[in-house]
Design a protein around this motif. Structure first.
Motif, mmCIF file in Angstrom:
data_model
loop_
_atom_site.group_PDB
_atom_site.id
_atom_site.type_symbol
_atom_site.label_atom_id
_atom_site.label_comp_id
_atom_site.label_asym_id
_atom_site.label_seq_id
_atom_site.Cartn_x
_atom_site.Cartn_y
_atom_site.Cartn_z
ATOM 1 N N LEU A 124 12.452 14.509 -34.672
ATOM 2 C CA LEU A 124 12.573 13.058 -34.790
ATOM 3 C C LEU A 124 11.836 12.559 -36.030
ATOM 4 C CD1 LEU A 124 13.412 10.288 -33.858
ATOM 5 C CD2 LEU A 124 11.463 10.291 -32.276
ATOM 6 N N ALA A 125 10.661 13.065 -36.275
ATOM 7 C CA ALA A 125 9.910 12.655 -37.475
ATOM 8 C C ALA A 125 10.679 13.017 -38.743
ATOM 9 C CB ALA A 125 8.527 13.295 -37.482
ATOM 10 N N ALA A 126 11.310 14.185 -38.753
ATOM 11 C CA ALA A 126 12.103 14.599 -39.917
ATOM 12 C C ALA A 126 13.335 13.714 -40.091
ATOM 13 C CB ALA A 126 12.510 16.058 -39.772
ATOM 14 N N ILE A 127 13.963 13.345 -38.987
ATOM 15 C CA ILE A 127 15.129 12.452 -39.046
ATOM 16 C C ILE A 127 14.704 11.099 -39.619
ATOM 17 C CG2 ILE A 127 16.721 11.095 -37.608
ATOM 18 C CD1 ILE A 127 16.860 13.613 -35.753
ATOM 19 N N GLU A 128 13.597 10.564 -39.124
ATOM 20 C CA GLU A 128 13.128 9.265 -39.601
ATOM 21 C C GLU A 128 12.765 9.317 -41.087
ATOM 22 O OE1 GLU A 128 10.105 8.510 -36.657
ATOM 23 O OE2 GLU A 128 11.490 7.302 -35.461
ATOM 24 N N ALA A 129 12.166 10.418 -41.526
ATOM 25 C CA ALA A 129 11.817 10.558 -42.942
ATOM 26 C C ALA A 129 13.069 10.637 -43.808
ATOM 27 C CB ALA A 129 10.944 11.796 -43.147
ATOM 28 N N ALA A 130 14.064 11.395 -43.362
ATOM 29 C CA ALA A 130 15.315 11.505 -44.118
ATOM 30 C C ALA A 130 16.033 10.164 -44.168
ATOM 31 C CB ALA A 130 16.217 12.568 -43.501
ATOM 32 N N ALA A 131 16.056 9.459 -43.058
ATOM 33 C CA ALA A 131 16.740 8.168 -42.995
ATOM 34 C C ALA A 131 16.068 7.126 -43.875
ATOM 35 C CB ALA A 131 16.793 7.677 -41.551
ATOM 36 N N ALA A 132 14.767 7.248 -44.051
ATOM 37 C CA ALA A 132 14.038 6.275 -44.867
ATOM 38 C C ALA A 132 14.552 6.245 -46.305
ATOM 39 C CB ALA A 132 12.544 6.588 -44.849
ATOM 40 N N ARG A 133 15.123 7.352 -46.775
ATOM 41 C CA ARG A 133 15.663 7.395 -48.143
ATOM 42 C C ARG A 133 16.823 6.422 -48.326
ATOM 43 N NH1 ARG A 133 17.008 13.655 -48.227
ATOM 44 N NH2 ARG A 133 18.693 12.633 -47.162
ATOM 45 N N PHE A 134 17.462 6.034 -47.215
ATOM 46 C CA PHE A 134 18.657 5.202 -47.289
ATOM 47 C C PHE A 134 18.461 3.818 -46.693
ATOM 48 C CE2 PHE A 134 19.768 9.683 -46.556
ATOM 49 C CZ PHE A 134 20.305 9.968 -47.802
ATOM 50 N N ALA A 135 17.225 3.474 -46.380
ATOM 51 C CA ALA A 135 16.924 2.218 -45.682
ATOM 52 C C ALA A 135 17.385 0.982 -46.439
ATOM 53 C CB ALA A 135 15.436 2.128 -45.387
#
Length: 95
Positions: free
Chosen positions: A70-81
């Motif tokens: 989940l932490a990795a998903i949130e970090a990856a998603a932050a690139r596209f916020a």
């Protein structure tokens, strides 16, 4: 609890295989469907928290792999916020 791997395509076109210690992702994601980034994150949080809770019920402790994913998903998603049109596609779910 069958381990489950699921593949997503991020808004930049890259694909990534994700992990869940439980098949719960199949309850929240549909292969071939794209989700707006906020909805994807909402569903991913639910899936990983449920998966961790299932491990806790069986083994007496939360699943650090699910919480780490989940932490990795949130970090990856932050690139596209900043992208209002950002979508994440669920390409495949396998057990």
């Amino acid at each position: 609890m069958p381990e489950t791997f699921w593949t997503v395509r991020w808004p930049d076109g890259t694909s990534e295989q994700l992990y869940s210690p439980s098949s719960v992702v199949g309850e929240l994601f549909e292969p071939g469907r794209a989700y707006p980034l906020p909805e994807f994150l909402f569903r991913a949080r639910i899936a990983m928290e449920r998966a961790s809770d299932r491990v806790r019920r069986v083994h007496g402790h939360p699943c650090r792999l699910a919480l780490g994913q989940l932490a990795a998903i949130e970090a990856a998603a932050a690139r596209f916020a900043e992208r209002e049109d950002a979508e994440v596609a669920c390409l495949d779910i396998s057990r």
